[in-house]
Design an enzyme around this catalytic site. Structure first.
Site, PDB file in Angstrom:
ATOM      1  N   ALA A  88       0.816  -1.217   0.000  1.00  0.00           N
ATOM      2  CA  ALA A  88       0.000   0.000   0.000  1.00  0.00           C
ATOM      3  C   ALA A  88       0.850   1.268   0.000  1.00  0.00           C
ATOM      4  O   ALA A  88       0.314   2.353   0.187  1.00  0.00           O
ATOM      5  CB  ALA A  88      -0.915  -0.013   1.218  1.00  0.00           C
TER       6      ALA A  88
ATOM      7  N   HIS B  71      -1.326   7.827   3.073  1.00  0.00           N
ATOM      8  CA  HIS B  71       0.048   7.730   3.581  1.00  0.00           C
ATOM      9  C   HIS B  71       0.922   8.811   2.938  1.00  0.00           C
ATOM     10  O   HIS B  71       0.849   9.021   1.728  1.00  0.00           O
ATOM     11  CB  HIS B  71       0.648   6.362   3.242  1.00  0.00           C
ATOM     12  CG  HIS B  71      -0.212   5.206   3.657  1.00  0.00           C
ATOM     13  ND1 HIS B  71      -0.467   4.904   4.977  1.00  0.00           N
ATOM     14  CD2 HIS B  71      -0.891   4.292   2.938  1.00  0.00           C
ATOM     15  CE1 HIS B  71      -1.244   3.836   5.040  1.00  0.00           C
ATOM     16  NE2 HIS B  71      -1.524   3.451   3.820  1.00  0.00           N
TER      17      HIS B  71
HETATM   18  N1  LIG Z   1       1.906  -4.716   2.869  1.00  0.00           N
HETATM   19  C1  LIG Z   1       0.876  -3.881   2.826  1.00  0.00           C
HETATM   20  O1  LIG Z   1       0.994  -2.740   2.342  1.00  0.00           O
HETATM   21  C2  LIG Z   1      -0.429  -4.311   3.347  1.00  0.00           C
HETATM   22  C3  LIG Z   1      -0.512  -5.450   4.093  1.00  0.00           C
HETATM   23  N2  LIG Z   1      -1.703  -5.875   4.606  1.00  0.00           N
HETATM   24  C4  LIG Z   1      -1.688  -7.095   5.417  1.00  0.00           C
HETATM   25  O2  LIG Z   1      -1.945  -8.217   4.575  1.00  0.00           O
HETATM   26  C5  LIG Z   1      -2.517  -9.281   5.348  1.00  0.00           C
HETATM   27  C6  LIG Z   1      -3.790  -9.762   4.667  1.00  0.00           C
HETATM   28  O3  LIG Z   1      -4.723  -8.699   4.608  1.00  0.00           O
HETATM   29  P1  LIG Z   1      -6.278  -8.960   4.322  1.00  0.00           P
HETATM   30  O4  LIG Z   1      -6.430  -9.912   3.194  1.00  0.00           O
HETATM   31  O5  LIG Z   1      -6.923  -7.642   4.225  1.00  0.00           O
HETATM   32  O6  LIG Z   1      -6.699  -9.682   5.669  1.00  0.00           O
HETATM   33  P2  LIG Z   1      -8.036 -10.527   5.926  1.00  0.00           P
HETATM   34  O7  LIG Z   1      -8.203 -10.567   7.404  1.00  0.00           O
HETATM   35  O8  LIG Z   1      -9.132 -10.001   5.082  1.00  0.00           O
HETATM   36  O9  LIG Z   1      -7.652 -11.969   5.392  1.00  0.00           O
HETATM   37  C7  LIG Z   1      -6.831 -12.880   6.069  1.00  0.00           C
HETATM   38  C8  LIG Z   1      -7.354 -14.268   5.756  1.00  0.00           C
HETATM   39  O10 LIG Z   1      -6.482 -15.263   6.279  1.00  0.00           O
HETATM   40  C9  LIG Z   1      -7.292 -16.321   6.767  1.00  0.00           C
HETATM   41  N3  LIG Z   1      -6.518 -17.151   7.699  1.00  0.00           N
HETATM   42  C10 LIG Z   1      -6.219 -16.915   8.994  1.00  0.00           C
HETATM   43  N4  LIG Z   1      -5.464 -17.922   9.498  1.00  0.00           N
HETATM   44  C11 LIG Z   1      -5.298 -18.819   8.482  1.00  0.00           C
HETATM   45  C12 LIG Z   1      -4.629 -20.056   8.381  1.00  0.00           C
HETATM   46  N5  LIG Z   1      -3.949 -20.577   9.399  1.00  0.00           N
HETATM   47  N6  LIG Z   1      -4.670 -20.717   7.201  1.00  0.00           N
HETATM   48  C13 LIG Z   1      -5.338 -20.203   6.143  1.00  0.00           C
HETATM   49  N7  LIG Z   1      -6.004 -19.015   6.172  1.00  0.00           N
HETATM   50  C14 LIG Z   1      -5.965 -18.329   7.339  1.00  0.00           C
HETATM   51  C15 LIG Z   1      -8.477 -15.616   7.396  1.00  0.00           C
HETATM   52  O11 LIG Z   1      -9.577 -16.515   7.557  1.00  0.00           O
HETATM   53  C16 LIG Z   1      -8.749 -14.531   6.352  1.00  0.00           C
HETATM   54  O12 LIG Z   1      -9.606 -15.016   5.332  1.00  0.00           O
HETATM   55  C17 LIG Z   1      -2.764  -8.675   6.742  1.00  0.00           C
HETATM   56  O13 LIG Z   1      -1.708  -9.017   7.613  1.00  0.00           O
HETATM   57  C18 LIG Z   1      -2.743  -7.176   6.491  1.00  0.00           C
HETATM   58  O14 LIG Z   1      -2.394  -6.435   7.633  1.00  0.00           O
HETATM   59  C19 LIG Z   1      -2.848  -5.191   4.339  1.00  0.00           C
HETATM   60  C20 LIG Z   1      -2.813  -4.049   3.585  1.00  0.00           C
HETATM   61  C21 LIG Z   1      -1.597  -3.493   3.065  1.00  0.00           C
HETATM   62  O1  LIG Z   2      -3.350   1.527   3.503  1.00  0.00           O
HETATM   63  C1  LIG Z   2      -3.527   0.309   3.438  1.00  0.00           C
HETATM   64  O2  LIG Z   2      -4.084  -0.252   2.466  1.00  0.00           O
HETATM   65  C2  LIG Z   2      -3.062  -0.621   4.518  1.00  0.00           C
HETATM   66  C3  LIG Z   2      -2.109  -0.077   5.477  1.00  0.00           C
HETATM   67  O3  LIG Z   2      -2.076   1.072   5.808  1.00  0.00           O
HETATM   68  C4  LIG Z   2      -1.133  -0.994   6.071  1.00  0.00           C
HETATM   69  O4  LIG Z   2      -1.355  -2.204   6.094  1.00  0.00           O
HETATM   70  O5  LIG Z   2      -0.095  -0.494   6.506  1.00  0.00           O
END
Ligand SMILES: NC(=O)C1=CN([C@@H]2O[C@H](COP(=O)(O)OP(=O)(O)OC[C@H]3O[C@@H](n4cnc5c(N)ncnc54)[C@H](O)[C@@H]3O)[C@@H](O)[C@H]2O)C=CC1
Ligand SMILES: O=C([O-])CC(=O)C(=O)O
Length: 270
Positions: free
Chosen positions: A123, A221
């Site tokens: 992001a 951001h």
């Molecule tokens: N790098 C970046 O810029 C960003 C990173 N993120 C991160 O990415 C990750 C994923 O985000 P989202 O998809 O929005 O989260 P989400 O909560 O929507 O999806 C996570 C999924 O993982 C599943 N899950 C949990 N434990 C599991 C397991 N042991 N085995 C299989 N599935 C499992 C959950 O049931 C859920 O469906 C989060 O850690 C979030 O903070 C989010 C936005 C930006």
């Molecule tokens: O902005 C977003 O999509 C998510 C975010 O800030 C983060 O995971 O650090």
């Protein structure tokens, strides 16, 4: 030139995982979605209904025959897939960049096994210029993250400090600290700061300010870099995912662009 497509496994089929799965199923030369790991397999089956090529649906252990695992789990589950993937010498693409900060020993695992850890921009923007700037002396790298109460709700820090973000009527700085501290305080909201830290000065020298703003409907951001070779500010407003407003709609696209890079003969950007 590779003889066969890269076999991709997706760990997590939440707001980001579903978008990544859909984009892979639409077809990208050189990439094959072979397996997804989901905590609710029935729901996963429903989410993947209509796919041209249905991947295997299973647990994290079922990703063990893939070349690349894309981690898109809650931060608490990060190590459950990161460690085994790197132990077998495969490539790990990390969405939960904040969680990686608490598991930096995995870099040694990757070094030993030949595995790779790849942190897409997700992001955030400007990591190309941050990395370039860090080839010369850098005075400071800071990030301000401004989000709606809905995009911050549920963070452990809010409960610890007794902050009710939904009660705020004006923009309020709710946290100032290092990227390392933020990753623990806001594990689902400050991956951007973690990625910035890994690209630049590290988690203890990268400062983040988190602002809860009831007037915004984007995840916003702003990065500011002061270096010997350049001074720059980058700003981005991201549309939150309807299923999970903590995550925005750019991250899945960043992951897809990153996967494309792995098989493309041309690479653009640092
Ligand atoms: N790098 C970046 O810029 C960003 C990173 N993120 C991160 O990415 C990750 C994923 O985000 P989202 O998809 O929005 O989260 P989400 O909560 O929507 O999806 C996570 C999924 O993982 C599943 N899950 C949990 N434990 C599991 C397991 N042991 N085995 C299989 N599935 C499992 C959950 O049931 C859920 O469906 C989060 O850690 C979030 O903070 C989010 C936005 C930006
Ligand atoms: O902005 C977003 O999509 C998510 C975010 O800030 C983060 O995971 O650090």
């Amino acid at each position: 030139m590779r003889q066969r497509p890269l076999r991709i496994g997706l760990a997590g089929l939440g707001s980001i995982g579903q978008q990544v799965a859909r984009q892979l199923d639409a077809g990208i030369d050189g990439l094959e979605l072979v397996a997804v790991a989901a905590s609710d397999r029935e729901k996963a089956r429903q989410n993947l209904a209509g796919f041209r090529a249905l991947p295997r649906i299973g647990t994290l252990a079922d990703l063990s025959d893939t070349d690349v695992v894309v981690e898109m789990l809650p931060a608490r589950a990060f190590a459950d897939i990161a460690r085994p993937t790197l132990e077998r010498g495969a490539t790990l693409v990390v969405a939960s960049a904040g969680a990686l900060l608490s598991h930096m020993d995995l870099v040694d695992v990757a070094r030993r096994t030949g595995g790779r850890i790849i942190v897409p921009s997700g992001a955030i923007l400007g990591l190309d210029a941050v990395r370039a700037a860090c080839e010369a002396p850098v005075a400071s790298i800071t990030i301000e993250t401004r989000k709606s109460p809905a995009s911050l709700a549920g963070a452990p820090y809010l409960a610890q400090q007794g902050i009710d973000v939904h009660a705020l009527r004006a923009p309020t700085t709710i946290f100032s600290g290092t990227a390392e501290e933020a990753a623990l305080a806001f594990p689902a909201n400050t991956n951007v700061a973690a990625a910035l830290a890994l690209a630049g000065l590290g988690p203890r020298k990268t400062e983040i300010r988190v602002i809860a703003d009831p007037a915004v409907d984007r995840n916003i951001h702003t990065i500011t870099v002061e270096s010997a070779v350049a001074r720059f500010t980058c700003h981005i407003d991201i549309v939150p995912n309807p299923e999970n407003p903590r995550s925005g709609q750019l991250t899945s696209r960043s992951i897809i662009a990153c996967l494309r890079d792995m098989v493309s003969p041309v690479r653009i950007g640092t």
